[in-house]
Scaffold this active site. Structure first.
Site, PDB file in Angstrom:
ATOM      1  CG  ASN A  29       1.098  -5.856  14.961  1.00 51.92           C
ATOM      2  OD1 ASN A  29       1.595  -6.730  15.676  1.00 51.92           O
ATOM      3  ND2 ASN A  29       0.532  -6.123  13.798  1.00 51.92           N
ATOM      4  CB  CYS A  41       0.722 -11.915  14.759  1.00 56.71           C
ATOM      5  SG  CYS A  41       1.627 -10.753  13.763  1.00 56.71           S
ATOM      6  CG  HIS A  73      -1.990  -9.967  16.894  1.00 52.68           C
ATOM      7  ND1 HIS A  73      -0.883  -9.419  17.488  1.00 52.68           N
ATOM      8  CD2 HIS A  73      -1.890  -9.687  15.562  1.00 52.68           C
ATOM      9  CE1 HIS A  73      -0.138  -8.838  16.564  1.00 52.68           C
ATOM     10  NE2 HIS A  73      -0.728  -8.989  15.396  1.00 52.68           N
TER      11      HIS A  73
HETATM   12  N1  ACO Z   1      -0.049   7.730   6.409  1.00 54.25           N
HETATM   13  C1  ACO Z   1      -0.780   8.323   5.463  1.00 54.25           C
HETATM   14  N2  ACO Z   1      -1.260   7.694   4.382  1.00 54.25           N
HETATM   15  C2  ACO Z   1      -0.999   6.374   4.279  1.00 54.25           C
HETATM   16  C3  ACO Z   1      -0.228   5.677   5.231  1.00 54.25           C
HETATM   17  C4  ACO Z   1       0.257   6.409   6.322  1.00 54.25           C
HETATM   18  N3  ACO Z   1       0.989   5.836   7.315  1.00 54.25           N
HETATM   19  N4  ACO Z   1      -0.139   4.392   4.859  1.00 54.25           N
HETATM   20  C5  ACO Z   1      -0.829   4.265   3.695  1.00 54.25           C
HETATM   21  N5  ACO Z   1      -1.336   5.465   3.353  1.00 54.25           N
HETATM   22  C6  ACO Z   1      -2.137   5.796   2.186  1.00 54.25           C
HETATM   23  C7  ACO Z   1      -1.892   4.846   1.032  1.00 54.25           C
HETATM   24  O1  ACO Z   1      -0.763   5.262   0.287  1.00 54.25           O
HETATM   25  C8  ACO Z   1      -3.187   4.983   0.264  1.00 54.25           C
HETATM   26  O2  ACO Z   1      -3.116   6.165  -0.481  1.00 54.25           O
HETATM   27  P1  ACO Z   1      -3.711   6.195  -1.989  1.00 54.25           P
HETATM   28  O3  ACO Z   1      -5.176   5.875  -1.824  1.00 54.25           O
HETATM   29  O4  ACO Z   1      -3.429   7.584  -2.412  1.00 54.25           O
HETATM   30  O5  ACO Z   1      -2.965   5.139  -2.713  1.00 54.25           O
HETATM   31  C9  ACO Z   1      -4.241   5.192   1.353  1.00 54.25           C
HETATM   32  O6  ACO Z   1      -3.510   5.632   2.510  1.00 54.25           O
HETATM   33  C10 ACO Z   1      -5.048   3.959   1.693  1.00 54.25           C
HETATM   34  O7  ACO Z   1      -4.143   2.878   1.847  1.00 54.25           O
HETATM   35  P2  ACO Z   1      -4.666   1.455   2.240  1.00 54.25           P
HETATM   36  O8  ACO Z   1      -3.512   0.505   2.403  1.00 54.25           O
HETATM   37  O9  ACO Z   1      -5.789   1.057   1.325  1.00 54.25           O
HETATM   38  O10 ACO Z   1      -5.269   1.778   3.677  1.00 54.25           O
HETATM   39  P3  ACO Z   1      -6.265   0.930   4.513  1.00 54.25           P
HETATM   40  O11 ACO Z   1      -7.475   1.714   4.783  1.00 54.25           O
HETATM   41  O12 ACO Z   1      -6.407  -0.469   3.989  1.00 54.25           O
HETATM   42  O13 ACO Z   1      -5.481   0.812   5.894  1.00 54.25           O
HETATM   43  C11 ACO Z   1      -4.041  -0.657   7.093  1.00 54.25           C
HETATM   44  C12 ACO Z   1      -4.176   0.262   5.914  1.00 54.25           C
HETATM   45  C13 ACO Z   1      -4.214   0.127   8.377  1.00 54.25           C
HETATM   46  C14 ACO Z   1      -2.631  -1.286   7.083  1.00 54.25           C
HETATM   47  C15 ACO Z   1      -5.124  -1.774   7.007  1.00 54.25           C
HETATM   48  O14 ACO Z   1      -5.095  -2.371   5.750  1.00 54.25           O
HETATM   49  C16 ACO Z   1      -4.919  -2.823   8.028  1.00 54.25           C
HETATM   50  O15 ACO Z   1      -5.050  -2.589   9.217  1.00 54.25           O
HETATM   51  N6  ACO Z   1      -4.644  -4.055   7.604  1.00 54.25           N
HETATM   52  C17 ACO Z   1      -4.403  -5.134   8.527  1.00 54.25           C
HETATM   53  C18 ACO Z   1      -2.991  -5.103   8.880  1.00 54.25           C
HETATM   54  C19 ACO Z   1      -2.752  -5.905  10.056  1.00 54.25           C
HETATM   55  O16 ACO Z   1      -3.616  -6.103  10.882  1.00 54.25           O
HETATM   56  N7  ACO Z   1      -1.566  -6.396  10.131  1.00 54.25           N
HETATM   57  C20 ACO Z   1      -1.182  -7.114  11.212  1.00 54.25           C
HETATM   58  C21 ACO Z   1      -1.598  -8.548  11.168  1.00 54.25           C
HETATM   59  S1  ACO Z   1      -0.324  -9.523  10.809  1.00 54.25           S
HETATM   60  C22 ACO Z   1       0.788  -9.069  11.853  1.00 54.25           C
HETATM   61  O17 ACO Z   1       0.476  -8.602  12.913  1.00 54.25           O
HETATM   62  C23 ACO Z   1       2.233  -9.161  11.501  1.00 54.25           C
END
Ligand code: ACO
Length: 330
Positions: free
Chosen positions: A287, A112, A257
């Site tokens: 993304n 990214c 990004h």
């Molecule tokens: N729909 C519903 N529930 C979901 C989904 C979904 N699509 N995805 C995960 N969940 C659930 C999980 O299973 C978990 O359930 P559980 O508590 O019963 O186990 C719960 O939601 C919370 O999951 P987390 O992964 O802890 O969710 P979080 O609040 O951390 O959000 C997210 C996840 C959005 C991916 C966040 O961590 C994030 O934005 N991280 C940064 C990612 C990023 O920016 N990546 C890009 C940078 S690098 C690049 O661009 C390649």
């Protein structure tokens, strides 16, 4: 000519828009979960388009705005981790499609942050006298490396390409760039194990990277990447501001990004800048990794938001791990 300026931007997006509701038909998710956690409402997904098609569309738009012909290009860099083929590379495929016969072409892999790393490389070619007119493209078809049964990743990403034309100039358009990497934490975002298989290899060719989970599909430790982004992005932006002698208050737009709205909003708070100064298109594009910054810049340019003399900070972060920020004067 001492300076380098960005004289054109362009974008190429697949036709198919996939909404959060569409994804809820495929995996156990909802519009509510995706939009509140990320800000994403829809993304474009390639069905008939290749990465080359998207890069050509973006490149032609950027070249038209910059008023340069294919034969004027002496450097093409495509930042991507999802080239149509490992060989030939995406930039040579793009060169062929454009007829840019005078260009030196290579790909750059920095996930990214790829667009910023490629822009940095191109500006050094120009400043060093090795090129005069460079086409820098960030393009990804991430949908082909996603596990479409994994709701924690498949809802986040989209496909697309963005391009910029950099030219040698009397005036300075790239005021400063900073980049960095931390390979020690790189396995938090990985894909595509390729085994070593040759007649001399006697045992399993599985790559052993600290017993981490190396995936054939995109694997992401979301919370780890979230923490990394919140730490590194404000630091790299502050670094580029310090290097160039500007303050956050002097900046007209921050184009980060487009990974997650919560990241943009937290960075705005940490820099004490209004969120209104942060351009957002992740709601419509998701993304798109290396493509997200140039797609956003192309949109801003098309909408007339980029006015002469404005100062824009762009900042990328992602796989590797890698990060970078640049200060651009329009
Ligand atoms: N729909 C519903 N529930 C979901 C989904 C979904 N699509 N995805 C995960 N969940 C659930 C999980 O299973 C978990 O359930 P559980 O508590 O019963 O186990 C719960 O939601 C919370 O999951 P987390 O992964 O802890 O969710 P979080 O609040 O951390 O959000 C997210 C996840 C959005 C991916 C966040 O961590 C994030 O934005 N991280 C940064 C990612 C990023 O920016 N990546 C890009 C940078 S690098 C690049 O661009 C390649």
């Amino acid at each position: 000519m001492a300076g380098v300026k960005i004289s054109g931007y362009g974008a190429g997006l697949p036709k198919l828009a996939v909404t959060n509701d569409d994804l809820a038909q495929i995996v156990d998710t909802s519009d509510e979960w995706i939009s509140t956690r990320t800000g994403i409402r829809e993304r474009r997904i390639a069905v008939d388009e290749t990465l080359t098609d998207l890069c050509v569309e973006a490149a032609k738009a950027a070249m038209a705005q910059a008023e340069v012909m294919a034969k004027d290009l002496d450097l093409i860099i495509v930042a991507t981790v999802t080239a149509d083929l490992p060989l030939p590379n995406a930039s040579c495929m793009l060169q062929r499609a454009l007829g840019a016969v005078n260009a030196t072409c290579f790909d750059l892999s920095a996930a990214c942050s790829g667009f910023i790393f490629a822009m940095n490389t191109a500006q050094m070619y120009i400043r060093g006298g090795a090129a005069k007119t460079a086409l820098v493209v960030g393009g990804e078809i991430l949908s082909k490396i996603l596990d479409w049964t994994d709701r924690s990743t498949c809802v986040l990403f989209g496909d697309g390409a963005g391009a910029a034309v950099l030219t040698a100039s009397e005036t300075e358009g790239i005021l400063g760039i900073t980049t960095g990497s931390d390979g020690a934490k790189g396995m938090a975002l990985n894909f595509m194990e390729r085994e070593i298989a040759n007649p001399f290899k006697k045992t399993s060719g599985k790559i052993d990277v600290d017993d981490m989970d190396v995936s054939r599909f995109l694997y992401m430790e979301g919370p780890e990447i979230f923490k990394f982004a919140l730490t590194k992005v404000p630091v790299s932006i502050s670094e580029v501001l310090k290097k160039t002698g500007y303050k956050a208050a002097d900046i007209d737009y921050f184009v980060l990004h487009q990974a997650n709205y919560r990241i943009l909003s937290s960075v705005a708070k940490r820099l004490h800048v209004s969120e209104d100064k942060f351009y957002v298109n992740l709601d419509r594009c998701g993304n798109t990794s290396a493509a997200s910054i140039p797609i956003a810049m192309a949109e801003m340019s098309r909408r007339g938001l980029l006015k002469k003399g404005m100062k824009i900070v762009i900042a990328g972060f992602g796989g590797g791990l890698t990060w970078g920020a640049a200060l651009i004067e329009v």
